[in-house]
Design a protein around this motif. Structure first.
Motif, short mmCIF file in Angstrom:
data_model
loop_
_atom_site.label_atom_id
_atom_site.label_comp_id
_atom_site.label_asym_id
_atom_site.label_seq_id
_atom_site.Cartn_x
_atom_site.Cartn_y
_atom_site.Cartn_z
N MET A 210 -27.16 -84.02 -1.64
CA MET A 210 -27.64 -85.38 -1.91
C MET A 210 -29.12 -85.49 -1.51
O MET A 210 -29.49 -85.07 -0.43
N ASN A 211 -29.95 -86.04 -2.39
CA ASN A 211 -31.37 -86.10 -2.03
C ASN A 211 -31.67 -87.31 -1.14
O ASN A 211 -30.83 -88.20 -0.94
N GLU A 212 -32.86 -87.32 -0.55
CA GLU A 212 -33.21 -88.29 0.47
C GLU A 212 -33.21 -89.72 -0.10
O GLU A 212 -32.78 -90.67 0.57
N THR A 213 -33.67 -89.89 -1.29
CA THR A 213 -33.70 -91.21 -1.92
C THR A 213 -32.30 -91.79 -2.01
O THR A 213 -32.07 -92.97 -1.69
N GLU A 214 -31.39 -90.94 -2.42
CA GLU A 214 -29.99 -91.38 -2.53
C GLU A 214 -29.41 -91.72 -1.15
O GLU A 214 -28.72 -92.73 -0.99
N LEU A 215 -29.72 -90.88 -0.16
CA LEU A 215 -29.24 -91.15 1.20
C LEU A 215 -29.74 -92.51 1.70
O LEU A 215 -28.98 -93.30 2.27
N TYR A 216 -31.01 -92.77 1.51
CA TYR A 216 -31.58 -94.04 1.98
C TYR A 216 -30.99 -95.23 1.23
O TYR A 216 -30.79 -96.31 1.79
N ARG A 217 -30.70 -95.02 -0.04
CA ARG A 217 -30.08 -96.10 -0.82
C ARG A 217 -28.69 -96.43 -0.27
O ARG A 217 -28.34 -97.59 -0.07
N ILE A 218 -27.92 -95.38 0.02
CA ILE A 218 -26.59 -95.62 0.60
C ILE A 218 -26.73 -96.27 1.98
O ILE A 218 -26.04 -97.22 2.32
N ASP A 219 -27.65 -95.74 2.76
CA ASP A 219 -27.85 -96.24 4.12
C ASP A 219 -28.19 -97.74 4.12
O ASP A 219 -27.60 -98.52 4.87
N ARG A 220 -29.10 -98.13 3.27
CA ARG A 220 -29.46 -99.56 3.19
C ARG A 220 -28.26 -100.40 2.79
O ARG A 220 -28.03 -101.49 3.31
N THR A 221 -27.49 -99.87 1.86
CA THR A 221 -26.33 -100.62 1.36
C THR A 221 -25.27 -100.80 2.43
O THR A 221 -24.76 -101.91 2.63
N VAL A 222 -24.94 -99.70 3.12
CA VAL A 222 -23.91 -99.80 4.18
C VAL A 222 -24.36 -100.78 5.25
O VAL A 222 -23.56 -101.57 5.77
N LYS A 223 -25.63 -100.75 5.59
CA LYS A 223 -26.13 -101.68 6.62
C LYS A 223 -25.97 -103.13 6.18
O LYS A 223 -25.69 -104.01 7.01
N GLN A 224 -26.13 -103.38 4.89
CA GLN A 224 -25.88 -104.75 4.39
C GLN A 224 -24.41 -105.13 4.55
O GLN A 224 -24.09 -106.23 4.97
N TRP A 225 -23.52 -104.19 4.22
CA TRP A 225 -22.08 -104.48 4.41
C TRP A 225 -21.79 -104.82 5.86
O TRP A 225 -21.01 -105.74 6.15
N LEU A 226 -22.40 -104.03 6.75
CA LEU A 226 -22.12 -104.23 8.18
C LEU A 226 -22.60 -105.60 8.65
O LEU A 226 -21.92 -106.25 9.45
N LYS A 227 -23.75 -106.02 8.17
CA LYS A 227 -24.24 -107.35 8.56
C LYS A 227 -23.30 -108.44 8.04
O LYS A 227 -23.00 -109.41 8.74
N THR A 228 -22.85 -108.26 6.81
CA THR A 228 -21.90 -109.22 6.24
C THR A 228 -20.61 -109.25 7.06
O THR A 228 -20.08 -110.32 7.38
N SER A 229 -20.11 -108.08 7.41
CA SER A 229 -18.88 -108.01 8.21
C SER A 229 -19.09 -108.61 9.59
O SER A 229 -18.20 -109.27 10.14
N ARG A 230 -20.26 -108.39 10.17
CA ARG A 230 -20.54 -108.98 11.48
C ARG A 230 -20.47 -110.51 11.40
O ARG A 230 -19.83 -111.16 12.23
N ASP A 231 -21.14 -111.07 10.41
CA ASP A 231 -21.11 -112.54 10.26
C ASP A 231 -19.68 -113.02 10.10
O ASP A 231 -19.28 -114.03 10.68
N PHE A 232 -18.90 -112.29 9.32
CA PHE A 232 -17.50 -112.66 9.10
C PHE A 232 -16.72 -112.64 10.41
O PHE A 232 -16.00 -113.59 10.73
N ILE A 233 -16.87 -111.56 11.16
CA ILE A 233 -16.11 -111.43 12.41
C ILE A 233 -16.53 -112.49 13.43
O ILE A 233 -15.70 -113.13 14.06
N LEU A 234 -17.83 -112.70 13.57
CA LEU A 234 -18.30 -113.69 14.54
C LEU A 234 -17.78 -115.08 14.18
O LEU A 234 -17.40 -115.86 15.06
N ALA A 235 -17.74 -115.40 12.91
CA ALA A 235 -17.21 -116.70 12.48
C ALA A 235 -15.72 -116.81 12.81
O ALA A 235 -15.26 -117.84 13.29
N LYS A 236 -14.98 -115.72 12.59
CA LYS A 236 -13.53 -115.72 12.83
C LYS A 236 -13.20 -115.75 14.32
O LYS A 236 -12.10 -116.16 14.70
N MET A 237 -14.12 -115.30 15.16
CA MET A 237 -13.85 -115.23 16.60
C MET A 237 -13.68 -116.62 17.21
O MET A 237 -13.07 -116.77 18.26
N GLY A 238 -14.24 -117.61 16.56
CA GLY A 238 -14.08 -118.97 17.05
C GLY A 238 -12.72 -119.57 16.70
O GLY A 238 -12.34 -120.61 17.25
N GLU A 239 -11.99 -118.94 15.80
CA GLU A 239 -10.67 -119.44 15.38
C GLU A 239 -9.55 -118.74 16.16
O GLU A 239 -9.79 -117.74 16.82
#
Lengths: 261, 261
Positions: A1-30
């Motif tokens: 896998m070339n570096e451009t592809e790696l960075y593209r995946i890396d950026r994408t996974v980090k977005q998922w993680l931020k979304t999941s964090r927001d989801f979990i933090l919101a659910k923690m109050g319930e």
């Protein structure tokens, strides 16, 4: 896998993680819907399940030809590791999540043809993301982590699972006493993060693939040794007693457990 | 002591703690001078000693008629608890400080005529200050902490010292197995902070007066039970096996240790 592809995946996974964090933090109050899996010490909540579904849906859209191994069973039945395989633990350290509302992690790993490519351990509450792999290096948030010093058992702290200590599995009480001190944090992700930062020199516990999938990639990328408890290669699709350690600590531990495995 | 006086002392101690934090963080970038006290697992560094001297000099100026009990021996020889007695642990969790550069605390307590008045546990690296007492309430930084829920042993996490678990002192392996899970953090201050936040329901370890002086005040102010391991009152000038727990967890633990004390 070339570096451009790696960075593209890396950026994408980090977005998922931020979304999941927001989801979990919101659910923690319930109120959580908590149920037992194999025992009263093996819990799952509605948030584990919903977050796994969320991450899997992102993966299916992003990389539809992947296989996915998810802790809560919303992924695939995987029998071979050819192609892209994602390993997902939506909440690692569910007991901490339930009892402490802290000290748990989201973990995601990407393997290609059985080789670790990218790993992510995200300490959700404290917003500390450990990420990277053999080609990108390993980061704590934006900070590139150096390889931990190759400290031996006697001069370092060790982390074990509670049952391993209490039942003295494989002579690990002796191992703990030989170290500078024993720690137990209750989440494979949190323990791995301590290892990556060089705060402990070894971590040993019975782990399932989603418990070690991401940590193995990150640890090996920093020169740490990842093996079964008796020093053999890990099968990424099997559960086993796993040892992650500095090379020196691994060499120090193996003779102490000796023929006890 | 009236409220105005309490707040004056509180503001002053918090200033000392900030000064000590800056001092410790600056020193953490330098090589530590590490030496052993009673064993290779009982360490002291130049920073422990210098920070104790710093805090004691502040106390001598602020309240010259006080007695001071300091871990590193720069205070007084105390035989009775009349008047103002300060208890100082300049770095609690020195092993963590040395090996992790994190997860240690400065602890200061003020007792007047043997009664706990103000306690401070300062997680230096993470800048989390637990402070207060019976009259002021207990705070985590600016946030007033509620009393932890009165959760029993079976439904909560427990923290023990490594040697207590490994050597099964007082039947504590059974206690740990009865709980929802075992944790070991390696600093009395850090363990106490987890208790105050309700993240664990009990903490038991062999402690010296500077290990429990501040935690006892804060824990009792939040309705937690503080006693010897067999449920008797603590002498604030003596070392002992100390149990800090919810009232329910204490009641659950005592029958399990039974006649093993």
């Amino acid at each position: 896998m070339n570096e451009t592809e790696l960075y593209r995946i890396d950026r994408t996974v980090k977005q998922w993680l931020k979304t999941s964090r927001d989801f979990i933090l919101a659910k923690m109050g319930e109120n959580l819907k908590i149920s037992q899996k194999t025992s009263r010490k093996d819990l799952v909540t509605n948030v584990d399940k919903e977050n796994e579904k969320l991450i899997i849906s992102k993966i299916r859209t992003f990389a539809p030809n992947s296989q996915i191994l998810g802790e809560e069973g919303f992924g695939d039945q995987i029998r071979q590791t050819k192609g892209w395989v994602w390993v997902v633990d939506p909440i690692d350290g569910t007991m901490n999540f339930v009892k402490q509302r802290d000290h748990f992690a989201i973990m995601i790993a990407l393997y290609v043809d059985g080789k670790g490519v990218l790993g992510y351990i995200y300490d959700v509450v404290n917003d500390q993301l450990f990420s990277g792999g053999p080609d990108l290096g390993v980061f704590q948030n934006e900070h590139l982590l150096p390889a931990p010093e190759n400290v031996g058992l006697r001069n370092g702290l060790i982390s074990l699972s509670g049952p391993m200590v209490i039942h003295d599995r494989f002579n690990f009480q002796k191992v703990a006493e030989t170290s500078s001190g024993l720690r137990i944090y209750g989440s494979a992700g949190v323990e791995m993060a301590h290892l990556l930062k060089g705060e402990i020199v070894a971590y040993v516990s019975y782990l399932k693939p989603w418990d070690f999938g991401a940590g193995k990639i990150l640890a090996e990328s920093l020169g740490l040794a990842v093996s079964t408890v008796d020093g053999k290669p890990l099968d990424m699709l099997s559960s086993d007693f796993v040892m992650v350690a500095t090379v020196q600590a691994q060499q120090d531990i193996l003779p102490i457990i000796g023929s006890n495995v």
